[in-house]
Each structure stands twice: as C-alpha cells, then as structure tokens.
Design a protein around this motif. Structure first.
Motif, PDB file in Angstrom:
ATOM      1  N   THR A 194       0.827  -1.204   0.000  1.00  0.00           N
ATOM      2  CA  THR A 194       0.000   0.000   0.000  1.00  0.00           C
ATOM      3  C   THR A 194       0.864   1.257   0.000  1.00  0.00           C
ATOM      4  O   THR A 194       0.598   2.215  -0.722  1.00  0.00           O
ATOM      5  CB  THR A 194      -0.939   0.015   1.223  1.00  0.00           C
ATOM      6  OG1 THR A 194      -1.789  -1.139   1.164  1.00  0.00           O
ATOM      7  CG2 THR A 194      -1.799   1.258   1.237  1.00  0.00           C
ATOM      8  N   ARG A 195       1.906   1.249   0.807  1.00  0.00           N
ATOM      9  CA  ARG A 195       2.756   2.434   0.886  1.00  0.00           C
ATOM     10  C   ARG A 195       3.542   2.667  -0.406  1.00  0.00           C
ATOM     11  O   ARG A 195       3.707   3.802  -0.836  1.00  0.00           O
ATOM     12  CB  ARG A 195       3.705   2.302   2.080  1.00  0.00           C
ATOM     13  CG  ARG A 195       2.956   2.329   3.420  1.00  0.00           C
ATOM     14  CD  ARG A 195       3.872   2.579   4.581  1.00  0.00           C
ATOM     15  NE  ARG A 195       3.135   2.621   5.839  1.00  0.00           N
ATOM     16  CZ  ARG A 195       3.678   2.904   7.016  1.00  0.00           C
ATOM     17  NH1 ARG A 195       4.979   3.174   7.091  1.00  0.00           N
ATOM     18  NH2 ARG A 195       2.941   2.926   8.109  1.00  0.00           N
ATOM     19  N   THR A 198       1.114   4.073  -3.124  1.00  0.00           N
ATOM     20  CA  THR A 198       0.603   5.436  -2.948  1.00  0.00           C
ATOM     21  C   THR A 198       1.706   6.494  -2.905  1.00  0.00           C
ATOM     22  O   THR A 198       1.412   7.668  -2.696  1.00  0.00           O
ATOM     23  CB  THR A 198      -0.214   5.532  -1.647  1.00  0.00           C
ATOM     24  OG1 THR A 198       0.602   5.121  -0.544  1.00  0.00           O
ATOM     25  CG2 THR A 198      -1.443   4.643  -1.720  1.00  0.00           C
ATOM     26  N   GLN A 199       2.961   6.110  -3.109  1.00  0.00           N
ATOM     27  CA  GLN A 199       4.031   7.104  -3.124  1.00  0.00           C
ATOM     28  C   GLN A 199       3.871   8.049  -4.318  1.00  0.00           C
ATOM     29  O   GLN A 199       3.543   7.609  -5.424  1.00  0.00           O
ATOM     30  CB  GLN A 199       5.401   6.419  -3.211  1.00  0.00           C
ATOM     31  CG  GLN A 199       5.812   5.721  -1.942  1.00  0.00           C
ATOM     32  CD  GLN A 199       7.249   5.226  -2.007  1.00  0.00           C
ATOM     33  OE1 GLN A 199       8.071   5.576  -1.183  1.00  0.00           O
ATOM     34  NE2 GLN A 199       7.556   4.414  -2.997  1.00  0.00           N
ATOM     35  N   HIS A 205       9.273   7.829  -0.341  1.00  0.00           N
ATOM     36  CA  HIS A 205       9.828   7.581   0.992  1.00  0.00           C
ATOM     37  C   HIS A 205      10.691   6.328   0.998  1.00  0.00           C
ATOM     38  O   HIS A 205      11.618   6.212   1.795  1.00  0.00           O
ATOM     39  CB  HIS A 205       8.698   7.411   2.020  1.00  0.00           C
ATOM     40  CG  HIS A 205       7.955   8.669   2.329  1.00  0.00           C
ATOM     41  ND1 HIS A 205       6.943   9.150   1.525  1.00  0.00           N
ATOM     42  CD2 HIS A 205       8.091   9.566   3.343  1.00  0.00           C
ATOM     43  CE1 HIS A 205       6.460  10.270   2.045  1.00  0.00           C
ATOM     44  NE2 HIS A 205       7.140  10.548   3.136  1.00  0.00           N
ATOM     45  N   ALA A 212      11.680  -0.401   2.506  1.00  0.00           N
ATOM     46  CA  ALA A 212      10.442  -0.084   3.218  1.00  0.00           C
ATOM     47  C   ALA A 212      10.368  -0.841   4.544  1.00  0.00           C
ATOM     48  O   ALA A 212      10.043  -0.256   5.588  1.00  0.00           O
ATOM     49  CB  ALA A 212       9.234  -0.433   2.348  1.00  0.00           C
ATOM     50  N   ILE A 216      10.393   1.127   8.137  1.00  0.00           N
ATOM     51  CA  ILE A 216       9.199   1.026   8.974  1.00  0.00           C
ATOM     52  C   ILE A 216       9.567   0.514  10.365  1.00  0.00           C
ATOM     53  O   ILE A 216       9.127   1.068  11.377  1.00  0.00           O
ATOM     54  CB  ILE A 216       8.155   0.095   8.322  1.00  0.00           C
ATOM     55  CG1 ILE A 216       7.565   0.753   7.069  1.00  0.00           C
ATOM     56  CG2 ILE A 216       7.028  -0.228   9.309  1.00  0.00           C
ATOM     57  CD1 ILE A 216       6.676  -0.163   6.249  1.00  0.00           C
ATOM     58  N   GLN A 306      -3.038   2.613   7.054  1.00  0.00           N
ATOM     59  CA  GLN A 306      -1.752   2.059   6.637  1.00  0.00           C
ATOM     60  C   GLN A 306      -0.759   3.145   6.222  1.00  0.00           C
ATOM     61  O   GLN A 306       0.450   2.952   6.336  1.00  0.00           O
ATOM     62  CB  GLN A 306      -1.951   1.072   5.476  1.00  0.00           C
ATOM     63  CG  GLN A 306      -2.538  -0.262   5.916  1.00  0.00           C
ATOM     64  CD  GLN A 306      -2.769  -1.184   4.738  1.00  0.00           C
ATOM     65  OE1 GLN A 306      -2.946  -0.750   3.594  1.00  0.00           O
ATOM     66  NE2 GLN A 306      -2.781  -2.489   5.004  1.00  0.00           N
ATOM     67  N   ILE A 307      -1.248   4.281   5.728  1.00  0.00           N
ATOM     68  CA  ILE A 307      -0.331   5.312   5.238  1.00  0.00           C
ATOM     69  C   ILE A 307      -0.293   6.559   6.103  1.00  0.00           C
ATOM     70  O   ILE A 307       0.474   7.480   5.818  1.00  0.00           O
ATOM     71  CB  ILE A 307      -0.698   5.726   3.794  1.00  0.00           C
ATOM     72  CG1 ILE A 307      -2.000   6.531   3.770  1.00  0.00           C
ATOM     73  CG2 ILE A 307      -0.782   4.529   2.880  1.00  0.00           C
ATOM     74  CD1 ILE A 307      -2.232   7.280   2.486  1.00  0.00           C
ATOM     75  N   LEU A 310       2.925   8.288   7.283  1.00  0.00           N
ATOM     76  CA  LEU A 310       3.744   9.003   6.305  1.00  0.00           C
ATOM     77  C   LEU A 310       3.323  10.460   6.178  1.00  0.00           C
ATOM     78  O   LEU A 310       4.087  11.287   5.677  1.00  0.00           O
ATOM     79  CB  LEU A 310       3.629   8.333   4.917  1.00  0.00           C
ATOM     80  CG  LEU A 310       4.114   6.891   4.792  1.00  0.00           C
ATOM     81  CD1 LEU A 310       3.908   6.411   3.367  1.00  0.00           C
ATOM     82  CD2 LEU A 310       5.577   6.783   5.188  1.00  0.00           C
TER      83      LEU A 310
END
Length: 368
Positions: A194-195, A198-199, A205, A212, A216, A306-307, A310
């Motif tokens: 998901t991360r 959606t970057q 990131h 990742a 995290i 989940q995001i 960030l």
C-alpha cells in the motif's frame, strides 16, 4: 516360492535394487517376483508423505490463483487505492477526489509515470498475494474437512472429498478462519504494498520492498508493520466468509440445476461434472461483488490507517474509530465508498480469474 524374508518390505526392495547392479550375485536370482511387482509408488510412499505432497500442491494452486488474478487487475487495484487515500496525500484542498472520472484517473497515472506505472507495486502485490492466497485456500479446505467430516465407509470403498456435504454455515466459518489466518500471516507485505503504491513520483519515501521494511521497523517499531491490522481483519473475515459461502453455494446449485447443464464440463478421468470456465467466472463474480459491497467501507479505513504515519505527526495519528468518525463527519457515507467503481469493475476479472485458475490448477495437479 523362494525363502521368506523376515525383513520389512521396504528393506527387501532396497536389497532387490542393489542386486540389480550385481548380475553375478546369487541373491539377486532368488528374489521373489512378487516383491518386484509390489514396488509401486503407492507402496513406497507413506501416508504422511502423500499428505505433505497434497498440501504443497494445494498451497501452490492457491498461490498461483491469487498471483495471476492480482496481476490481471493491478491497474484497477492501484486506482482504487489512490481514490481511497487521495484526500490524505493531496496538497489541493479544493480537489478532495483523485479524479472525477475513471478515465481521468488512469490518464493521471499514465501521464505521471508511464503505462507501466499502472502496475506500480505489483511486484509486492504478487509477493504478498502468493502466500496469502496459498494459506487462504489451504486453510479453507482444511477447515471444511474439520467442520464436515466424512461419513464412515467400508475399507474397500473409495471415498472422495467431493462427496462430503458442506453446509452454508461451515463455508461461512471456514472462509472467516482462512481469511483471518492469511491476513495476519501476510499483513506486513500488504502494508508495504500500500505504501509503495501510494508514493508520489519524486517524493518517494522508500526505494523498494527491503528499504520499506527496514525504515518502517526503524521509525515505527516492529508493530508498525501491523498498523491498521484491526480494520483489515474487519474486512478480511467477513469478506472471505461471504465470498466462500456464496461461491460454494452457487457452485453447488450450478452443478445440480439443469438450467446450467450446457455450461458444465465432464471430467474425462472420473466422469464427474465440474464447473466450466463461464460458470466459474459467474460464481466468482457474484460472490466477489457481494463481499465487496459489504466490506468496502472498512477497506477504505484500513488503507488510510496504513499510510497515515507518512503524512501525520505521531500526535495527530488516529485510531480506527477516530478515523471512521472523521471521515463520516467530513464526507458522509459516500466517503466510505470512494473508489468503489474501479473496485467493482475489478471484481469480475479478479475473483473470476482467481477461482478459475484455482480450479484449473487443481485439475492439472490432481488435487482433490
């Protein structure tokens, strides 16, 4: 008959194989022919090894089904996620939606990253989906065996798993247990996917999957890998319960009702009737659509949770309940269903192809 050996059959077989390499060995000539005839795979293979191989085959079938389905629908999956979380990442207050139309959303993705960006994060998706689907299908079949034990039969009667009676309630429970188990086991991969998906281009990131995971754990601790697990389980458990129950019930109905006679196929080896491609697609599509309509609001919440690390400072991060209240206050009920259109469009190819590939792989590998 030759002399009777007190040794177990497996040891006698070993002696026989060794004697084949020594033509002058008199022991080789006295080996009873009955032993040679007994040297079949079913004789050498223990029940434990047989069960282990069947389990591996079943895991592989489930993993392949999920991976193929995920790859086919990756563009729609990414579009759905961007719709769900866009208000959290956009810098334009007057444009709370990712795009006003589906074509506009796809155009934005392609414009910013090229055609291949539609599959951005799909590597992680497949890496997550293979074990997820494998565990899911395996646990589902295992739970059905537990909840629907076979009736006693004579020792010489060949019992097939397909003859067991499965109730709707057992499918519901088995689907929920399977979804929960697979979700907990594979959740960190889902979070990373998901991360990465959606970057924003130019503001990444993470450099990749490994980076990742490292960042995290370093910044959020180990439990950061399970951020949003609560809402996720609220999606997974009812979603798979409904999906499996509806699919199993529709499959049973399609195999019994004469209305679907021309759409069924006959197994040339066993003579049994099975679902054809069209029936598998229809049953899978209906089950997937119903489960999506019920669980989509929770899916929106879990994606946002989940995001949020960030985009929000630690003191500004929300719990699942707070996230629900905020979204309800700001956007109303429709906010929970942002991105539903591409998700529904994804259901037919996603669930349909998943169940179709699963049934196909089971036939090819002779998995019961």
């Amino acid at each position: 008959m030759g002399r009777q050996s007190p040794e177990p059959l497996a040891r006698r077989l070993t002696h026989h194989i060794e004697s084949a390499y020594h033509e002058n060995d008199s022991e080789a000539k006295s080996t009873p022919p009955e032993v040679i005839n007994d040297a079949s795979p079913s004789t050498i293979r223990s029940p434990a090894n047989s069960r282990a191989m069947d389990a591996l085959k079943q895991l592989f079938c489930g993993g392949m089904a999920g991976s193929v389905a995920k790859t086919i629908t990756a563009p729609l999956s990414r579009l759905t996620i961007l719709y769900q979380v866009h208000p959290m990442v956009t810098t334009k207050e007057n444009r709370p939606k990712f795009s006003m139309t589906l074509s506009g959303g796809i155009s934005k993705i392609v414009e910013r990253g090229g055609i291949l960006s539609l599959w951005k994060g799909n590597g992680t998706s497949v890496l997550h989906r293979f074990p997820f689907s494998a565990i899911n299908f395996y646990c589902y079949e295992g739970m059905l065996d537990i909840l629907n034990p076979q009736r006693d039969a004579d020792d010489d009667e060949d019992i097939n798993d397909d003859t067991r009676e499965e109730s709707k309630f057992s499918r519901l429970i088995a689907g929920g247990v399977a979804g929960c188990t697979a979700c907990v086991a594979c959740y960190p991969l889902d979070l990373v996917r998901t991360r990465l998906t959606t970057q924003l281009d130019g503001q990444e990131h993470y450099k990749g999957i490994t980076d990742a995971f490292v960042k995290i754990v370093r910044n959020e601790g180990f439990w950061g890998l399970y951020s949003g697990i609560g809402p996720t389980l609220m999606v997974a458990v009812p979603s798979f319960s409904i999906s499996y129950m509806v699919y199993g019930s529709l499959k049973e109905y399609a195999l019994e009702d004469e209305l679907f006679y021309n759409l069924r196929k006959i197994d040339t080896k066993t003579g049994e009737e099975k679902l054809g491609f069209k029936l598998s697609l229809m049953c899978g599509a209906v089950s997937g659509t119903l489960s999506t309509l019920v669980t989509f609001p929770f899916d929106t919440i879990r994606r946002r949770m989940q995001i949020q690390s960030l985009h929000y400072a630690p003191g500004e991060r929300l719990t699942g309940i707070q996230m629900i209240a905020k979204l309800l206050k700001k956007d109303g009920i429709k906010g929970f269903y942002r991105g539903l259109t591409p998700e529904i469009l994804k259901v037919v190819p996603m669930v349909g192809s998943m169940f179709t590939v699963y049934e196909f792989m089971k036939d090819r590998l002779n998995v019961k």
